[in-house]
Scaffold this motif. Structure first.
Motif, PDB file in Angstrom:
ATOM      1  N   ASN A  72      -2.813   8.622 -19.101  1.00 37.66           N
ATOM      2  CA  ASN A  72      -4.067   9.353 -19.169  1.00 37.66           C
ATOM      3  C   ASN A  72      -5.195   8.336 -19.069  1.00 37.66           C
ATOM      4  OD1 ASN A  72      -2.812  11.904 -19.589  1.00 37.66           O
ATOM      5  ND2 ASN A  72      -2.396  11.291 -21.698  1.00 37.66           N
ATOM      6  N   VAL A  98      -9.223   7.155 -18.536  1.00 36.53           N
ATOM      7  CA  VAL A  98     -10.633   7.482 -18.697  1.00 36.53           C
ATOM      8  C   VAL A  98     -11.458   6.300 -18.185  1.00 36.53           C
ATOM      9  CG1 VAL A  98     -10.437   9.133 -20.568  1.00 36.53           C
ATOM     10  CG2 VAL A  98     -10.498   6.713 -21.101  1.00 36.53           C
ATOM     11  N   ARG A 109     -15.463   4.711 -18.012  1.00 35.04           N
ATOM     12  CA  ARG A 109     -16.807   4.828 -18.595  1.00 35.04           C
ATOM     13  C   ARG A 109     -17.629   3.589 -18.242  1.00 35.04           C
ATOM     14  NH1 ARG A 109     -19.016   6.704 -23.669  1.00 35.04           N
ATOM     15  NH2 ARG A 109     -17.294   8.189 -23.851  1.00 35.04           N
ATOM     16  N   ALA A 162      -5.365  11.244 -29.198  1.00 27.49           N
ATOM     17  CA  ALA A 162      -6.358  11.231 -28.123  1.00 27.49           C
ATOM     18  C   ALA A 162      -7.180   9.949 -28.195  1.00 27.49           C
ATOM     19  CB  ALA A 162      -7.265  12.449 -28.239  1.00 27.49           C
ATOM     20  N   PHE A 163      -7.800   9.580 -27.062  1.00 27.79           N
ATOM     21  CA  PHE A 163      -8.633   8.381 -27.008  1.00 27.79           C
ATOM     22  C   PHE A 163     -10.002   8.734 -26.444  1.00 27.79           C
ATOM     23  CE2 PHE A 163     -10.556   4.932 -24.594  1.00 27.79           C
ATOM     24  CZ  PHE A 163     -10.584   3.915 -25.540  1.00 27.79           C
ATOM     25  N   HIS A 164     -11.022   8.137 -27.016  1.00 23.31           N
ATOM     26  CA  HIS A 164     -12.353   8.174 -26.410  1.00 23.31           C
ATOM     27  C   HIS A 164     -13.006   6.827 -26.667  1.00 23.31           C
ATOM     28  CE1 HIS A 164     -14.495   8.519 -30.281  1.00 23.31           C
ATOM     29  NE2 HIS A 164     -13.530   9.320 -30.644  1.00 23.31           N
ATOM     30  N   PHE A 165     -13.962   6.481 -25.830  1.00 23.17           N
ATOM     31  CA  PHE A 165     -14.642   5.202 -25.986  1.00 23.17           C
ATOM     32  C   PHE A 165     -15.468   5.193 -27.269  1.00 23.17           C
ATOM     33  CE2 PHE A 165     -13.714   4.941 -21.455  1.00 23.17           C
ATOM     34  CZ  PHE A 165     -13.372   3.603 -21.328  1.00 23.17           C
ATOM     35  N   ASP A 185     -18.397   4.968 -29.968  1.00 19.46           N
ATOM     36  CA  ASP A 185     -19.813   5.324 -29.938  1.00 19.46           C
ATOM     37  C   ASP A 185     -20.667   4.053 -29.975  1.00 19.46           C
ATOM     38  OD1 ASP A 185     -19.198   8.029 -29.957  1.00 19.46           O
ATOM     39  OD2 ASP A 185     -19.270   8.149 -32.151  1.00 19.46           O
ATOM     40  N   GLN A 190      -5.660   3.402 -31.423  1.00 21.89           N
ATOM     41  CA  GLN A 190      -4.945   4.491 -30.783  1.00 21.89           C
ATOM     42  C   GLN A 190      -3.435   4.253 -30.835  1.00 21.89           C
ATOM     43  OE1 GLN A 190      -5.116   7.328 -29.169  1.00 21.89           O
ATOM     44  NE2 GLN A 190      -3.246   7.309 -27.934  1.00 21.89           N
TER      45      GLN A 190
END
Length: 411
Positions: free
Chosen positions: A168, A170, A172, A200-203, A205, A374
């Motif tokens: 998966n 992403v 940015r 789940a992973f997100h960059f 903040d 993660q």
């Protein structure tokens, strides 16, 4: 956790990844001066210079041991200051990044590149990069053009097939100033998490902001008090600060003055400056339209390596009185958040090339730390499932995936 670093350069990304808790199992770099820099400053297992060609690197001894693959594939094919040839440029090493992921099968990867990678002219190729990294088993056939391979990847992506190695991915664009680096440096980060990992992973903040700097300067005055100087008038900044209704929650962007406050000016105090490693005055700086230097009380402009030497505007300090000079090597390293005991090999121009191509250490650390967290969450999830007698999430290779071509050998 073990990592493999490709296209290591002077080590900015590698230092950040190490600072996030990863241990380098291999570091690969072909440039002679960058290899000398790494050899002096680190104890990493360096595969350098004549052994640093990623196109010939054998990953076999590392298979099954690596959690993370990282690297900055050469950015000249996509750089705003380069020739913009992308996939036509023989320096494009994203196919080799995909090979490393396919052969090592890490839990995650982090690749970074210049802002120019997101230009409209390269949009199709950026999607090709994403899909190659998402489906690393689906390799090009012998003699297959990248556009034809892109179509096969798109067919596979949309067909509902569920086989082969899958990540998966992403993408940015991050501004280093938003994470405490004293430089407005935008870099594209591509992060992939293997699909059998649960969380789940997100960059991360942003932790710093321009508005917070404006508040610190023109509402609270804390910035000027901290540096013990009178405010330097700036109508544009004061106008923006006047529109702020509440104090921003983030920390202020760090400025050139913040980064260099304890370094003597090498032009006016050369004897004192000489006590600091790689901190000497370089003559010849001049200001002209489009090349005006980095204001002392703002984050620096993006340090650049340059195609034909060092670009003056981006690598110059501009004092409040309008005079300019080149940043010293040590100052440039500060702006890229390298530690003060890190020494660079080569001439000033060569050192600035290494620094201009580097990832800010602190930005790399922030991203790598998020990826590590993660992976650690996934370990906790896996342990929990095993304690309940359940299998951890995984993917089986379907007949449809085989028919579509996943898992073909590379050309």
């Amino acid at each position: 956790m073990k990592s493999v670093e490709l296209f290591a350069g002077a080590g900015g990304l590698g230092l950040g990844v190490g600072g996030a808790g990863f241990e380098h199992a291999a570091v690969v770099e072909i440039d002679r001066w960058a290899c000398d820099t790494l050899a002096e400053n680190t104890k990493w297992p360096l595969h350098g210079w004549d052994k640093g060609d990623v196109r010939k690197f054998d990953y076999t001894p590392l298979k099954g041991t690596v959690n993370l693959v990282t690297g900055g594939p050469p950015c000249q094919p996509f750089s705003m200051g380069g020739r913009h040839r992308a996939f036509l440029d023989p320096r494009d090493m994203f196919p080799e990044a995909a090979r490393a992921v396919r052969e090592l099968r890490p839990k995650a990867f982090i690749f970074e590149n210049v802002k120019g990678l997101r230009r409209q002219a390269f949009s199709n190729y950026l999607e090709y990069i994403r899909l190659r990294l998402r489906h690393p088993d689906l390799t090009p056939r012998e003699g297959e053009e990248w556009l034809t391979h892109l179509k096969r990847l798109e067919d596979y992506e949309t067909s509902g097939a569920n086989g082969g190695l899958l990540y998966n991915v992403v993408i940015r664009l991050l501004n280093a100033a938003d994470y405490g680096v004293p430089q407005k440096r935008e870099r594209v980060f591509i992060v992939g998490i293997r699909d059998d990992l649960a969380a789940a992973f997100h960059f991360p903040d942003a932790t710093h902001s321009y508005d917070a700097l404006m508040w610190s300067k023109w509402r609270s005055g804390e910035y000027w008090k901290r540096h013990g100087i009178a405010p330097v008038p700036n109508a544009r900044e004061q106008s923006r600060a006047a529109r702020l209704k509440v104090k921003p929650a983030e920390l202020p962007w760090r400025t050139v003055r913040d980064a260099l406050h304890d370094l003597p000016d090498p032009e006016f105090h050369p004897a004192v400056a000489s006590k600091f490693a790689d901190h000497r005055f370089i003559s010849g700086a001049r200001s002209y339209p489009g090349h005006t230097g980095s204001p002392l009380d703002e984050p620096a402009k993006t340090l650049k390596a340059g195609v034909h030497g060092v670009p003056g505007g981006e690598n110059m300090l501009r004092r409040p009185d309008g005079t300019v000079r080149y940043f010293s090597e040590r100052e440039s390293a500060r702006l890229q958040t390298f530690p003060d005991d890190f020494r660079f090999h080569g001439s000033w121009t060569e050192t600035m090339r290494q620094l201009g191509n580097a990832v800010p250490v602190e930005l790399a650390k922030v991203v790598a730390k998020a990826v590590r967290e993660q992976i650690e969450r996934t370990h906790e999830k896996s342990d929990s499932l095993q304690s309940l007698g359940q299998a951890a999430p995984g993917r089986k290779r379907s007949k449809r995936a085989i028919a579509t071509g996943a898992g073909e050998s590379a050309s």
